[in-house]
Design a protein around this motif. Structure first.
Motif, PDB file in Angstrom:
ATOM      1  N   UNK A  88      -0.488 -10.046  -2.094  1.00 45.85           N
ATOM      2  CA  UNK A  88       0.144  -9.960  -3.400  1.00 45.85           C
ATOM      3  C   UNK A  88       0.207  -8.505  -3.828  1.00 45.85           C
ATOM      4  N   UNK A  89       1.332  -8.128  -4.394  1.00 42.76           N
ATOM      5  CA  UNK A  89       1.528  -6.758  -4.873  1.00 42.76           C
ATOM      6  C   UNK A  89       1.354  -6.688  -6.389  1.00 42.76           C
ATOM      7  N   UNK A 104       3.523   5.606   2.528  1.00 43.07           N
ATOM      8  CA  UNK A 104       2.202   5.647   3.159  1.00 43.07           C
ATOM      9  C   UNK A 104       1.157   5.937   2.095  1.00 43.07           C
ATOM     10  N   UNK A 105       0.063   5.190   2.105  1.00 38.41           N
ATOM     11  CA  UNK A 105      -1.021   5.389   1.138  1.00 38.41           C
ATOM     12  C   UNK A 105      -2.366   5.341   1.853  1.00 38.41           C
ATOM     13  N   UNK A 106      -3.348   5.989   1.268  1.00 45.84           N
ATOM     14  CA  UNK A 106      -4.736   5.866   1.738  1.00 45.84           C
ATOM     15  C   UNK A 106      -5.415   4.664   1.101  1.00 45.84           C
ATOM     16  N   UNK A 107      -4.998   4.374  -0.115  1.00 40.24           N
ATOM     17  CA  UNK A 107      -5.488   3.212  -0.855  1.00 40.24           C
ATOM     18  C   UNK A 107      -4.384   2.794  -1.816  1.00 40.24           C
ATOM     19  N   UNK A 108      -4.562   1.625  -2.430  1.00 37.20           N
ATOM     20  CA  UNK A 108      -3.556   1.099  -3.352  1.00 37.20           C
ATOM     21  C   UNK A 108      -4.064   1.319  -4.770  1.00 37.20           C
ATOM     22  N   UNK A 114      -5.241   2.388 -12.940  1.00 36.53           N
ATOM     23  CA  UNK A 114      -5.879   3.018 -11.774  1.00 36.53           C
ATOM     24  C   UNK A 114      -6.957   2.173 -11.113  1.00 36.53           C
ATOM     25  N   UNK A 115      -6.890   0.853 -11.292  1.00 35.68           N
ATOM     26  CA  UNK A 115      -7.720   0.036 -10.420  1.00 35.68           C
ATOM     27  C   UNK A 115      -7.270   0.312  -8.982  1.00 35.68           C
ATOM     28  N   UNK A 116      -8.230   0.480  -8.088  1.00 35.85           N
ATOM     29  CA  UNK A 116      -7.924   0.970  -6.744  1.00 35.85           C
ATOM     30  C   UNK A 116      -8.421  -0.015  -5.694  1.00 35.85           C
ATOM     31  N   UNK A 117      -7.513  -0.354  -4.771  1.00 39.14           N
ATOM     32  CA  UNK A 117      -7.810  -1.349  -3.738  1.00 39.14           C
ATOM     33  C   UNK A 117      -7.791  -0.696  -2.356  1.00 39.14           C
ATOM     34  N   UNK A 118      -8.683  -1.172  -1.483  1.00 37.46           N
ATOM     35  CA  UNK A 118      -8.648  -0.758  -0.091  1.00 37.46           C
ATOM     36  C   UNK A 118      -7.451  -1.388   0.614  1.00 37.46           C
TER      37      UNK A 118
END
Length: 381
Positions: A88-89, A104-108, A114-118
């Motif tokens: 889910x996006x 391209x991302x290192x994390x989402x 700014x909740x950050x997902x692996x």
């Protein structure tokens, strides 16, 4: 259920109940009805596999692409273990969408708070949440969406019970084995929106009857109707083939290709993998459309293409492909004009479907698929 909605389904059911030799085009209301689009989203796009593109477009960890499938925002990415995954996006906090387009991302990172997902969808961190006694980041993981790779194509499905892509398309794989479709590398990818119904564009691809007229300015003169073969379709796909000559060298099998023999070396397959992946596959290059409805009057198009890796080391391969891409763009201009005219005509009160040519057998099979899927969905509801 509204009376006009029942009438639309009855009209399609009647249309698909006759043998091909007596068949007509689908009724206009199948293309123009808002309620029929809702049926398609519920019983087709939310149940079947949908293609988002080629795996070669996501070669490295963190590479991603986004889409909407049956109104659900989805992200497909390559994770740290080099595996493709779909999720889910939508952020699990205030439900903003997360990533846009491709990249391209290192994390989402959520663009809202700014909740950050692996890359596996687990929550890495969330600012200013320490005072909420019920919050635990370990309880947050983006919901998974089924994702499978088949011959280099990336498919996703919202349906946990959908049969594996490889099972549904086993006969396709056998038919085109000599092309080695896994080893075609995508060279371009674009997204477009046209003002026509998605089925109009799908059917336009499925039949080459229109080529001499619609494409008179480009490829029409090379199209020989008498050499086109349109066999009956199968439950998950239909196809037809065209024999090409060597005027476009990269449409032929490369000299190093010993897999294809005789006429196979110049045979183009036009594959329609239901519901909406349309592939032109030649021994040397491919291009494709993956379609999703935007209401009855618009279609979102994922358009890509590239070369067989057999041609990768040829000194003039890129030059030839650049010329091909220019040609494809010109062909798309012609197709857009034709398919938007068809939708305008379908919206007329005087529109009535005529009988199909023997070269439109795939369109008949497509109508059978649509009716079968909607009927099955209603029976299982």
């Amino acid at each position: 259920m509204a009376k006009d909605h029942i009438a639309t389904l009855d009209a399609l059911r009647q249309n698909t109940s006759v043998p091909f030799e007596q068949a007509r085009a689908m009724p206009p209301e199948v293309y123009t009805s808002e309620s029929f689009v809702a049926e398609e989203l519920e019983h087709i796009f939310s149940k079947d596999w949908f293609c988002v593109g080629r795996a070669s477009a996501l070669p490295n960890p963190g590479d991603y692409i986004t889409c909407e499938l049956a109104d659900q925002p989805i992200v497909v990415l390559r994770d740290r273990d080099n595996e493709l995954r779909a999720m889910s996006n939508v952020c699990l906090h205030r439900m903003s969408t997360l990533l846009q387009g491709s990249g391209t991302v290192r994390s989402i990172v959520c663009p809202y708070h700014a909740w950050t997902y692996n890359l596996d969808g687990s929550l890495r961190g969330a600012p200013a949440m320490t005072l909420n006694e019920g919050f635990c980041k370990d309880n947050y993981t983006l919901p998974k969406v089924r994702c499978q790779e088949w011959l280099g194509w990336i498919f996703i499905s919202l349906n946990a019970d959908a049969p594996d892509v490889s099972d549904q398309l086993k006969q396709v794989e056998e038919m085109v084995a000599g092309y080695d479709m896994t080893n075609y590398t995508e060279a371009f990818f674009e997204e477009h929106v046209w003002d026509t119904n998605w089925k109009v564009l799908a059917e336009n691809f499925m039949e080459s009857y229109h080529l001499p007229v619609c494409h008179a300015g480009t490829i029409g003169g090379l199209s020989k109707l008498e050499e086109m073969v349109c066999p009956p379709g199968l439950p998950a796909f239909n196809y037809h083939t065209i024999l090409k000559d060597d005027q476009l060298r990269i449409a032929m099998a490369h000299p190093s290709n010993e897999r294809l023999k005789g006429d196979e070396r110049r045979t183009t397959f036009l594959l329609a993998l239901y519901p909406s992946l349309l592939i032109t596959l030649t021994p040397g290059y491919f291009w494709y459309l993956s379609l999703h409805p935007k209401g009855p009057g618009q279609v979102h198009i994922r358009f890509g293409g590239g070369m067989s890796d057999d041609y990768a080391d040829d000194p003039d391969a890129q030059e030839n492909f650049n010329a091909l891409k220019t040609l494809l763009d010109d062909v798309n201009v012609e197709d857009r004009g034709c398919t938007e005219k068809v939708f305008k005509g379908l919206s007329s009160n005087l529109a009535a479907p005529g009988h199909l040519s023997h070269l439109e057998r795939p369109n008949y099979d497509f109508a059978q698929y649509l009716m079968a899927r909607i009927d099955a969905g209603k029976q299982n509801a």
